[in-house]
Write an enzyme that holds these catalytic residues in place. Sequence first.
Site, PDB file in Angstrom:
ATOM      1  N   ARG A  48      -4.917  13.182 -15.616  1.00 33.32           N
ATOM      2  CA  ARG A  48      -4.215  13.457 -16.872  1.00 33.32           C
ATOM      3  C   ARG A  48      -4.333  12.326 -17.900  1.00 33.32           C
ATOM      4  O   ARG A  48      -4.176  12.575 -19.083  1.00 33.32           O
ATOM      5  CB  ARG A  48      -2.738  13.735 -16.580  1.00 33.32           C
ATOM      6  CG  ARG A  48      -2.509  15.061 -15.867  1.00 33.32           C
ATOM      7  CD  ARG A  48      -1.056  15.324 -15.559  1.00 33.32           C
ATOM      8  NE  ARG A  48      -0.536  14.407 -14.549  1.00 33.32           N
ATOM      9  CZ  ARG A  48       0.616  14.603 -13.902  1.00 33.32           C
ATOM     10  NH1 ARG A  48       1.348  15.664 -14.166  1.00 33.32           N
ATOM     11  NH2 ARG A  48       1.038  13.745 -12.988  1.00 33.32           N
ATOM     12  N   LYS A 156      -1.890  14.665   3.366  1.00 36.12           N
ATOM     13  CA  LYS A 156      -0.489  14.866   3.719  1.00 36.12           C
ATOM     14  C   LYS A 156       0.383  14.379   2.550  1.00 36.12           C
ATOM     15  O   LYS A 156      -0.085  13.612   1.710  1.00 36.12           O
ATOM     16  CB  LYS A 156      -0.157  14.103   5.015  1.00 36.12           C
ATOM     17  CG  LYS A 156      -0.413  12.577   4.917  1.00 36.12           C
ATOM     18  CD  LYS A 156       0.697  11.831   4.238  1.00 36.12           C
ATOM     19  CE  LYS A 156       0.354  10.402   3.944  1.00 36.12           C
ATOM     20  NZ  LYS A 156       1.376   9.739   3.144  1.00 36.12           N
ATOM     21  N   HIS A 186      -5.568  10.322   6.418  1.00 33.25           N
ATOM     22  CA  HIS A 186      -6.527   9.213   6.303  1.00 33.25           C
ATOM     23  C   HIS A 186      -6.302   8.117   7.346  1.00 33.25           C
ATOM     24  O   HIS A 186      -7.179   7.285   7.560  1.00 33.25           O
ATOM     25  CB  HIS A 186      -6.522   8.615   4.879  1.00 33.25           C
ATOM     26  CG  HIS A 186      -5.202   8.057   4.437  1.00 33.25           C
ATOM     27  ND1 HIS A 186      -4.393   8.704   3.532  1.00 33.25           N
ATOM     28  CD2 HIS A 186      -4.574   6.914   4.749  1.00 33.25           C
ATOM     29  CE1 HIS A 186      -3.311   7.983   3.308  1.00 33.25           C
ATOM     30  NE2 HIS A 186      -3.397   6.893   4.036  1.00 33.25           N
ATOM     31  N   LYS A 190      -9.123   5.263  10.184  1.00 27.03           N
ATOM     32  CA  LYS A 190      -9.078   3.820  10.461  1.00 27.03           C
ATOM     33  C   LYS A 190      -9.845   3.518  11.744  1.00 27.03           C
ATOM     34  O   LYS A 190      -9.751   4.246  12.733  1.00 27.03           O
ATOM     35  CB  LYS A 190      -7.622   3.339  10.582  1.00 27.03           C
ATOM     36  CG  LYS A 190      -6.860   3.375   9.261  1.00 27.03           C
ATOM     37  CD  LYS A 190      -5.449   2.873   9.441  1.00 27.03           C
ATOM     38  CE  LYS A 190      -4.682   2.868   8.126  1.00 27.03           C
ATOM     39  NZ  LYS A 190      -5.197   1.877   7.170  1.00 27.03           N
ATOM     40  N   GLU A 224       5.154  -2.285   6.653  1.00 25.31           N
ATOM     41  CA  GLU A 224       4.530  -2.454   5.348  1.00 25.31           C
ATOM     42  C   GLU A 224       5.238  -3.575   4.587  1.00 25.31           C
ATOM     43  O   GLU A 224       6.468  -3.689   4.645  1.00 25.31           O
ATOM     44  CB  GLU A 224       4.596  -1.161   4.537  1.00 25.31           C
ATOM     45  CG  GLU A 224       3.752  -0.038   5.108  1.00 25.31           C
ATOM     46  CD  GLU A 224       3.794   1.202   4.220  1.00 25.31           C
ATOM     47  OE1 GLU A 224       2.741   1.564   3.662  1.00 25.31           O
ATOM     48  OE2 GLU A 224       4.871   1.787   4.100  1.00 25.31           O
ATOM     49  N   ASP A 243       6.517  10.982   4.494  1.00 26.64           N
ATOM     50  CA  ASP A 243       5.349  10.228   4.051  1.00 26.64           C
ATOM     51  C   ASP A 243       4.608   9.558   5.201  1.00 26.64           C
ATOM     52  O   ASP A 243       3.384   9.467   5.185  1.00 26.64           O
ATOM     53  CB  ASP A 243       5.769   9.161   3.031  1.00 26.64           C
ATOM     54  CG  ASP A 243       4.578   8.477   2.381  1.00 26.64           C
ATOM     55  OD1 ASP A 243       3.726   9.189   1.821  1.00 26.64           O
ATOM     56  OD2 ASP A 243       4.494   7.231   2.436  1.00 26.64           O
ATOM     57  N   HIS A 248       1.183  10.349   9.693  1.00 30.42           N
ATOM     58  CA  HIS A 248       0.437   9.250  10.314  1.00 30.42           C
ATOM     59  C   HIS A 248       0.931   8.909  11.725  1.00 30.42           C
ATOM     60  O   HIS A 248       0.145   8.802  12.670  1.00 30.42           O
ATOM     61  CB  HIS A 248       0.541   7.994   9.446  1.00 30.42           C
ATOM     62  CG  HIS A 248       0.008   8.154   8.062  1.00 30.42           C
ATOM     63  ND1 HIS A 248      -1.062   8.960   7.765  1.00 30.42           N
ATOM     64  CD2 HIS A 248       0.396   7.600   6.877  1.00 30.42           C
ATOM     65  CE1 HIS A 248      -1.319   8.885   6.462  1.00 30.42           C
ATOM     66  NE2 HIS A 248      -0.446   8.079   5.913  1.00 30.42           N
TER      67      HIS A 248
END
Length: 327
Positions: A48, A156, A186, A190, A224, A243, A248
């Site tokens: 956008r 996801k 994703h 890894k 994280e 999330d 994951h």
Amino acid sequence: MKNINLPTTLVIFGATGDLTRRKLLPALYNLDQQSMLPEQIRIIAFARKELDQKQYKQYIESHVADLYPNLIEDTTWNKFFEKIDYISGDFADDKSYQILSKKLDEVDMHIGVCTHKLFYLAVSPDLYENVLQGIVHTELNAFCKNINDTRVILEKPFGKDYASFEKLNKQITDIFDEKQIYRIDHFLGKETVQNLLYFRAANPIFSNDWNKHKISKVYVRAYESIGIEKRADYYDKYGQLRDMVQSHLLQLLALVLMDMPSSLDDMEGINQRKAEVLEKLTISDKSKIVRGQYMEGVVDAIAVGGYREEDGIDLSSNTETFVKVSA
């Protein structure tokens, strides 16, 4: 062995977003450096933001350089970006998809064949419906009648709950055949995750003792050090449970707990083994589910604000940034 060196057009919807900046374009650049992309590939970046080609390159370059200071080498980076065209458009406007259709036609005319089309939805799940409607309204899913060589790729989370999953899945399967749909995670790309099965299969000491009689507990932990990184609009609607945990971390747990398939080349067998694990998972005591939210603190000797201090987050938000689930 399948021929992967086929003329290809990759369309990335959400080409200015976090996933594209952080994962997709750096990964594609690495593949290009290793000559692992098709010789005739065109990447159409669709988003956008009103940017021209030069501005888009500068925008991506600044973000990638911040994330991976030693990744970019000027000559190969410039060569890689020669494969990319940027299109600014509204995800809810069919006119934008008509512009995209015209660009796809130009690419095919230039190459001289009907290229394989890959549609990568690197957007918030809230925009999936708009993108899918835009694709079907302008018949991008059947571009130059080459339906069999068209693929759609979705990240996801796949809906917010079971009802939204079923609605989204019906929208996709009404447009694309199952073999054309890639629902991906994703984390599975890894290297450490990919090596997990080979680690189990290649070590008899582990393959023989990898069972409930020898292993008492399994912990899957993800830490994280970053905040939500300007993802407030997406993250506050979904939270850490959707999330990270249901995608994951469940994928990792399934790979650890599943029975080994007869062959590591049997993708269907691996998926079936993982599904068997997930079907047996239960949480008998809801008090063992703990949700939390980070407050102000210090990360890497730098003072950082709390979740509710992040840009775009409501001061009364109860969205979780921490989840602990115990069996």
